[in-house]
Design a protein around this motif. Structure first.
Motif, PDB file in Angstrom:
ATOM      1  N   TYR A   1       0.843  -1.196   0.000  1.00 37.75           N
ATOM      2  CA  TYR A   1       0.000   0.000   0.000  1.00 37.75           C
ATOM      3  C   TYR A   1       0.875   1.241   0.000  1.00 37.75           C
ATOM      4  CZ  TYR A   1      -3.478  -3.333   1.694  1.00 37.75           C
ATOM      5  OH  TYR A   1      -4.307  -4.420   1.834  1.00 37.75           O
ATOM      6  N   GLU A   2       0.428   2.258  -0.708  1.00 37.43           N
ATOM      7  CA  GLU A   2       1.009   3.586  -0.576  1.00 37.43           C
ATOM      8  C   GLU A   2       0.276   4.229   0.592  1.00 37.43           C
ATOM      9  OE1 GLU A   2       1.980   7.422  -3.375  1.00 37.43           O
ATOM     10  OE2 GLU A   2       0.259   6.186  -3.867  1.00 37.43           O
ATOM     11  N   VAL A   3       1.038   4.792   1.530  1.00 36.12           N
ATOM     12  CA  VAL A   3       0.424   5.304   2.755  1.00 36.12           C
ATOM     13  C   VAL A   3       0.990   6.671   3.148  1.00 36.12           C
ATOM     14  CG1 VAL A   3      -0.041   3.005   3.685  1.00 36.12           C
ATOM     15  CG2 VAL A   3       2.107   4.136   4.257  1.00 36.12           C
TER      16      VAL A   3
ATOM     17  N   ALA B   1      -1.040   2.426  15.719  1.00 34.66           N
ATOM     18  CA  ALA B   1      -0.612   3.697  15.125  1.00 34.66           C
ATOM     19  C   ALA B   1      -1.612   4.181  14.075  1.00 34.66           C
ATOM     20  CB  ALA B   1       0.766   3.540  14.503  1.00 34.66           C
ATOM     21  N   ASP B   2      -1.609   5.481  13.832  1.00 35.61           N
ATOM     22  CA  ASP B   2      -2.486   6.107  12.854  1.00 35.61           C
ATOM     23  C   ASP B   2      -1.816   6.067  11.482  1.00 35.61           C
ATOM     24  OD1 ASP B   2      -4.748   7.419  12.006  1.00 35.61           O
ATOM     25  OD2 ASP B   2      -3.930   9.406  12.437  1.00 35.61           O
ATOM     26  N   ILE B   3      -2.547   5.593  10.478  1.00 40.56           N
ATOM     27  CA  ILE B   3      -2.006   5.517   9.122  1.00 40.56           C
ATOM     28  C   ILE B   3      -3.136   5.781   8.136  1.00 40.56           C
ATOM     29  CG2 ILE B   3      -2.367   3.039   8.763  1.00 40.56           C
ATOM     30  CD1 ILE B   3       0.550   3.024   7.576  1.00 40.56           C
ATOM     31  N   ASP B   4      -2.807   6.404   6.998  1.00 46.50           N
ATOM     32  CA  ASP B   4      -3.793   6.707   5.962  1.00 46.50           C
ATOM     33  C   ASP B   4      -3.401   5.941   4.699  1.00 46.50           C
ATOM     34  OD1 ASP B   4      -5.854   7.924   4.498  1.00 46.50           O
ATOM     35  OD2 ASP B   4      -4.522   9.549   3.880  1.00 46.50           O
ATOM     36  N   TYR B   5      -4.245   4.996   4.308  1.00 45.99           N
ATOM     37  CA  TYR B   5      -4.000   4.208   3.097  1.00 45.99           C
ATOM     38  C   TYR B   5      -4.431   5.023   1.883  1.00 45.99           C
ATOM     39  CZ  TYR B   5      -3.372   0.169   6.136  1.00 45.99           C
ATOM     40  OH  TYR B   5      -2.913  -0.695   7.093  1.00 45.99           O
ATOM     41  N   LYS B   6      -3.514   5.192   0.913  1.00 44.61           N
ATOM     42  CA  LYS B   6      -3.802   5.999  -0.269  1.00 44.61           C
ATOM     43  C   LYS B   6      -4.152   5.143  -1.481  1.00 44.61           C
ATOM     44  CE  LYS B   6      -0.878   9.383  -0.876  1.00 44.61           C
ATOM     45  NZ  LYS B   6       0.382  10.142  -0.935  1.00 44.61           N
ATOM     46  N   SER B   7      -3.405   4.057  -1.717  1.00 47.81           N
ATOM     47  CA  SER B   7      -3.667   3.197  -2.868  1.00 47.81           C
ATOM     48  C   SER B   7      -3.011   1.832  -2.677  1.00 47.81           C
ATOM     49  CB  SER B   7      -3.155   3.849  -4.161  1.00 47.81           C
ATOM     50  OG  SER B   7      -1.770   4.089  -4.082  1.00 47.81           O
TER      51      SER B   7
END
Length: 98
Positions: free
Chosen positions: A33-35, A70-76
């Motif tokens: 994943y890009e994150v 932990a906080d992470i945002d999945y982009k693609s």
């Protein structure tokens, strides 16, 4: 939950990942994943394996293990455009008898 788009990149851009790792990603056994990871600006990708999730830098080198809290945002979702992917099996068009 948002739907992630698939993004194809060239495998050489992640030069620190081994070839077998890239194959496992393209075959859908492991996921890349890009994150966005606010805790560490060096993190660009997350490699999800059957054992653990590994944080990776821009070139694919390991930064650490992703702590599930932990906080992470999945982009693609990432695949490689220059490595073979399995062909899709369509049983409806198959000549096999079931």
């Amino acid at each position: 939950m948002q739907t992630l788009k698939t993004k194809d990149i060239t495998s050489s851009s992640l030069r620190h990942l081994q070839g077998i790792t890239k194959d496992l990603i393209n075959y859908g056994i492991w996921f890349l994943y890009e994150v966005d990871y606010p805790s560490d600006s060096n993190v660009r990708y997350l490699l999800s394996t059957d054992k653990q999730d590994i944080l990776l830098s821009e070139d694919g080198s390991a930064v650490g293990i992703y702590p599930k809290t932990a906080d992470i945002d999945y982009k693609s979702i990432i695949n490689f455009d220059d490595i073979p992917k399995p062909s899709k099996l369509n049983l409806a068009e198959s000549s096999w008898m079931i």
